[in-house]
Design an enzyme around this catalytic site. Structure first.
Site, PDB file in Angstrom:
ATOM      1  N   ASP A   1       6.340  34.135 -26.134  1.00 53.45           N
ATOM      2  CA  ASP A   1       7.396  34.711 -26.956  1.00 53.45           C
ATOM      3  C   ASP A   1       6.839  34.904 -28.367  1.00 53.45           C
ATOM      4  O   ASP A   1       5.957  34.164 -28.814  1.00 53.45           O
ATOM      5  CB  ASP A   1       8.594  33.753 -26.985  1.00 53.45           C
ATOM      6  CG  ASP A   1       9.706  34.262 -27.873  1.00 53.45           C
ATOM      7  OD1 ASP A   1      10.076  35.437 -27.729  1.00 53.45           O
ATOM      8  OD2 ASP A   1      10.180  33.481 -28.721  1.00 53.45           O
TER       9      ASP A   1
ATOM     10  N   ASP B   1      14.874  31.822 -24.351  1.00 62.05           N
ATOM     11  CA  ASP B   1      13.847  32.033 -23.334  1.00 62.05           C
ATOM     12  C   ASP B   1      14.091  31.193 -22.084  1.00 62.05           C
ATOM     13  O   ASP B   1      13.234  31.143 -21.195  1.00 62.05           O
ATOM     14  CB  ASP B   1      12.467  31.681 -23.907  1.00 62.05           C
ATOM     15  CG  ASP B   1      12.089  32.571 -25.077  1.00 62.05           C
ATOM     16  OD1 ASP B   1      12.264  33.793 -24.967  1.00 62.05           O
ATOM     17  OD2 ASP B   1      11.631  32.041 -26.098  1.00 62.05           O
TER      18      ASP B   1
ATOM     19  N   CYS C   1       0.847  -1.200   0.000  1.00 63.18           N
ATOM     20  CA  CYS C   1       0.000   0.000   0.000  1.00 63.18           C
ATOM     21  C   CYS C   1       0.878   1.245   0.000  1.00 63.18           C
ATOM     22  O   CYS C   1       2.102   1.164   0.059  1.00 63.18           O
ATOM     23  CB  CYS C   1      -0.949   0.016   1.203  1.00 63.18           C
ATOM     24  SG  CYS C   1      -0.129   0.297   2.790  1.00 63.18           S
TER      25      CYS C   1
END
Length: 795
Positions: free
Chosen positions: A483, A686, A13
């Site tokens: 951009d 960028d 689990c």
């Protein structure tokens, strides 16, 4: 820091996953550790100078779990076909041992496998495979991880069938317990089930308790032991007058939980299908072109520079460049687009794409871990190992869940026995039912399974999610910074006009422009050089070249200082531009990007370049607005150019003449306003803004996705994929919330029912059926996540 990914076996689990995370994270030298319970994968970052991968694996094993050990550097295990007898084995071992760099070579005839220990500085897997091929045999790499997964699934199925076979006779004779012979039979069958199929729960519970933690195994072991133990004592008359036994309860509890585990493992396998499909896309074979002709070899032996032939219908085995032939190639694996792409000599192709209708000769440029497919696989694995922020909630709940359930079970027993004065057996059964109906697994699977399916849906459209948490973040996006060049526009600039200063001819302007820009890699510079060459102007040699980011370039040409760039550069160089101001404004108003050319601080002229908006950009911006996201265009271009493009694209606002560093500042300014900010750019200039944004999206990732900055990489050059990524993110987050709600709702409703709160209305659960409900709760969560695949049809 070194990164390690391990396949873990034996987790029952989410508490097991949390326990491994805590213990591994606490090791000296380990920076971070995350366990994805849904795919049973541990991802750890560690300092090799302090701790080794072996130390981490030993720690996991000491906690009671299994580890699928990765092949260490310098060791290779592989399968071999073509071995016929002991002489083949001896011959191949001799050939391998004679090779420089190989210290050990062992070939197993029965298993048809080979093991080699070698010096990685001298050899690699491909070189070893070539040696085996030259010896006349065919090597192949086994899929250890998939084999382990298949074995675990088969084990769960076999244990369920075994438990079912032994439980059916108990159920059939449960009303005949008063017959001593039947009682003995059921006692024996229930005991066999308890300590064979149920033994795994005891092991898991013991391992958890040793480390002062708890998991689902503790609940199962408690519940089944209580039912079996009570029945055993009652059978031998050790509980006074009560001789009522219910061996069927413990037997069916284990059977139902085994069924749930099997179905859960199957469903989890379906949730991870995207990665499995990727792993099977790569071609196993390649047609190596040699001086003697074509030779079929394993794809892993191909080296950079080799020529491979690909016939129609075959999978391209490597990333490369077409050197001969024409065809169309199905690139759906990369781009998600179903239409084939035409290929001819000089075009690049990607490994794992499919050649449709022509024979191609391809020169290998990338192999092994450098191919696009390998990069994508790494990114998908990293994304699956990452935890979304919302997962912390589930982890926090799961941490105290098991102790709380045990307290509730004891409280249920005490209330029924002492306050409601119910018979001991009634109170006992209600207490057992509370223990076995509670399930932390459903909460643990809620987030990772949804993210696995969501990232798989995105992958099918050429959208690569590098971090699982990105899907949650993008769903909450409020502002998207875009951009201009290469994102909103095509980025393919062409010279649209030339304006010369009085007394200057056009050839002189082109000569200065081409010479200055020949050494720059900026898109505008490349367009300028290409346009000059088309008009017969070859760039001359320059010296003292300098490129000022966001301004332009300066250099010395035939003893004269050249300056080519924007208005800011002209101002810095003290070049007067007023006499061409009217022409400049007119060109800028038409949406052109301008380059001023000056020689010896005198303006020579202006070159204008145009860039068209991509066909889908306007639609993408409109859809972003419909999603309630503010769009802001940012560009280094002149304000007039920016205004024209912004109007055409339909963005909410724009900022012009922005330097790369300023883009990052803009991201932070929007974040300071309390907005969740996304940045979409080309992933190169960028990069700072992409890294600073809450969600960075690199568009047009091409074939080098591993180097892209950002959380999401779009393989295609299409802004609509940004919209698709947001829709997938929102659908995924919605599914996570649904899963968490139903997991909590199940426990909130299930536990009171099991405790007998509604027994007065005839609503209650026998312990074995409570166990069945617990088993199916996890399955239901995974199946709900799989419904996410339906969104693919709406993208």
């Amino acid at each position: 820091m070194t990164k390690l990914s391990l396949q873990i076996t034996g987790m029952s689990c989410v508490n097991c996953a949390g326990r491994i995370e805590r213990e591994v994270s606490a090791l000296a030298g380990v920076e971070s550790a995350a366990v994805n319970f849904a795919i049973a994968q541990l991802t750890a970052s560690f300092d090799e100078t302090v701790i080794s991968a072996d130390n981490i694996m030993e720690k996991v094993k000491s906690l009671g779990y299994g580890v699928v050990k990765p092949e260490p550097p310098g060791e290779l295990t592989f399968s071999i076909t073509g071995l016929h007898c002991a002489n083949c084995v001896a011959r191949l071992e001799k050939i391998l041992r004679e090779q420089p760099g190989i210290s050990t070579a062992v070939v197993n005839l029965v298993a048809a496998t080979g093991f080699v220990r070698f010096d990685p500085a001298l050899l690699d897997k491909g070189a070893i495979f070539r040696i085996v091929i030259d010896a006349g045999y065919t090597p192949a790499e086994p899929e250890a991880g998939e084999e382990a997964e298949a074995e675990e699934l088969a084990g769960q199925r076999n244990w369920f069938l075994f438990s079912l076979a032994l439980s059916l006779p108990i159920m059939a004779t449960m009303t005949l317990h008063h017959l001593r012979s039947v009682g003995w039979m059921n006692l024996i069958l229930a005991t066999v089930i308890q300590f064979s199929a149920g033994l795994a729960f005891y092991r898991g519970a013991w391992s958890a308790l040793k480390s002062k933690s708890s998991n689902m195994d503790v609940l199962v072991a408690l519940g089944t032991s209580a039912a079996w133990g009570y029945s055993l004592l009652a059978f031998f008359g050790l509980l006074g007058d009560s001789h009522e036994v219910f061996f069927e309860t413990s037997a069916w509890l284990i059977t139902f939980i085994r069924l749930g585990k099997y179905l859960e493992a199957r469903a989890r396998g379906k949730a991870g299908e995207a990665l499995k499909k990727l792993l099977h896309l790569q071609a196993d074979k390649a047609r190596l072109v040699t001086a003697e002709g074509e030779k079929e070899v394993p794809a892993s032996v191909i080296r950079v520079g080799d020529l491979v032939a690909v016939r129609p219908g075959e999978t391209i085995p490597v990333d490369g460049e077409v050197v001969e032939g024409t065809s169309s190639v199905d690139e759906a694996m990369v781009t998600g687009e179903s239409l084939p792409v035409a290929k001819q000599a000089g075009d690049t192709v990607t490994g794992a794409t499919i050649n449709k209708n022509g024979r191609l000769i391809i020169k290998a440029t990338r192999i092994g871990e450098e191919t696009l497919l390998a990069q994508i696989v790494r990114m998908v694995r990293d994304a699956q190992g990452d935890k979304a922020p919302i997962q912390r909630f589930a982890d926090a709940v799961s941490a105290w869940f098991v102790p709380a359930v045990i307290v509730l079970a004891l409280l249920t027993f005490v209330v029924w026995l002492l306050i409601l004065k119910a018979p001991f057996l009634v109170a006992f059964k209600f207490g057992v039912a509370v223990v076995v109906i509670a399930c932390p697994c459903a909460m643990g699977l809620a987030t990772p399974t949804a993210i696995m399916v969501g990232s798989g849906v995105a992958l099918s459209r050429g959208i690569l999610v590098k971090k699982g948490s990105a899907l949650e973040t993008i769903a909450k996006l409020q502002v998207m910074l875009l951009d201009k060049t290469g994102t909103l526009t095509s980025g393919k600039l062409t010279m649209s006009d030339l304006v010369t200063a009085p007394g200057v001819d056009e050839q002189r302007l082109l000569e200065c422009l081409a010479a200055a820009e020949a050494s720059s890699s900026h898109p505008l510079a490349q367009a300028a050089v290409a346009a000059a060459k088309e008009r017969g102007c070859i760039p001359g040699e320059v010296s003292d070249f300098h490129e000022a980011e966001g301004h332009g370039v300066t250099c010395s040409y035939n003893g004269i200082r050249l300056a080519v760039g924007n208005q800011r550069l002209m101002d810095a160089e003290k070049v007067k531009t007023a006499h061409l101001e009217a022409e400049a404004e007119e060109l800028a108003a038409e949406g052109n990007s301008l380059m001023y050319v000056a020689a010896g601080q005198v303006l020579v002229g202006i070159a204008a370049f145009s860039d068209t908006i991509k066909p889908t950009s306007c639609q993408a911006v409109a859809e972003l607005k419909q999603l309630g996201i503010r769009t802001v265009m940012i560009t280094g271009d002149h304000a007039a150019v920016a205004a024209t493009v912004a109007a055409q694209a339909g963005v909410d606002s724009f900022e012009a003449q922005v330097l790369p560093g300023r883009k990052q500042e803009l991201v932070k300014e929007w974040q300071q306003k309390g907005q969740v900010v996304g940045m979409t750019g080309d992933g190169i200039n960028d990069a700072p803004a992409l890294a600073a944004a809450d969600i960075g999206i690199a568009i047009g990732g091409g074939t080098d996705v591993a180097k892209e900055t950002g959380d999401i990489v779009l393989i295609k050059d299409d802004l609509l994929d940004v919209v698709r990524a947001i829709k997938v993110g929102r659908a995924t987050l919605s599914k996570v919330k649904q899963n968490l709600f139903w997991a909590l709702f199940y426990n909130v409703i299930g536990i009171p029912v099991a405790a007998g709160l509604f027994a007065g209305y005839g609503i209650f659960l026998k312990a074995e059926f409570a166990g069945l409900a617990m088993a199916f709760s996890s399955v239901s969560v995974v199946l709900n996540s799989l419904f996410l695949k339906r969104i693919a049809n709406r993208l």
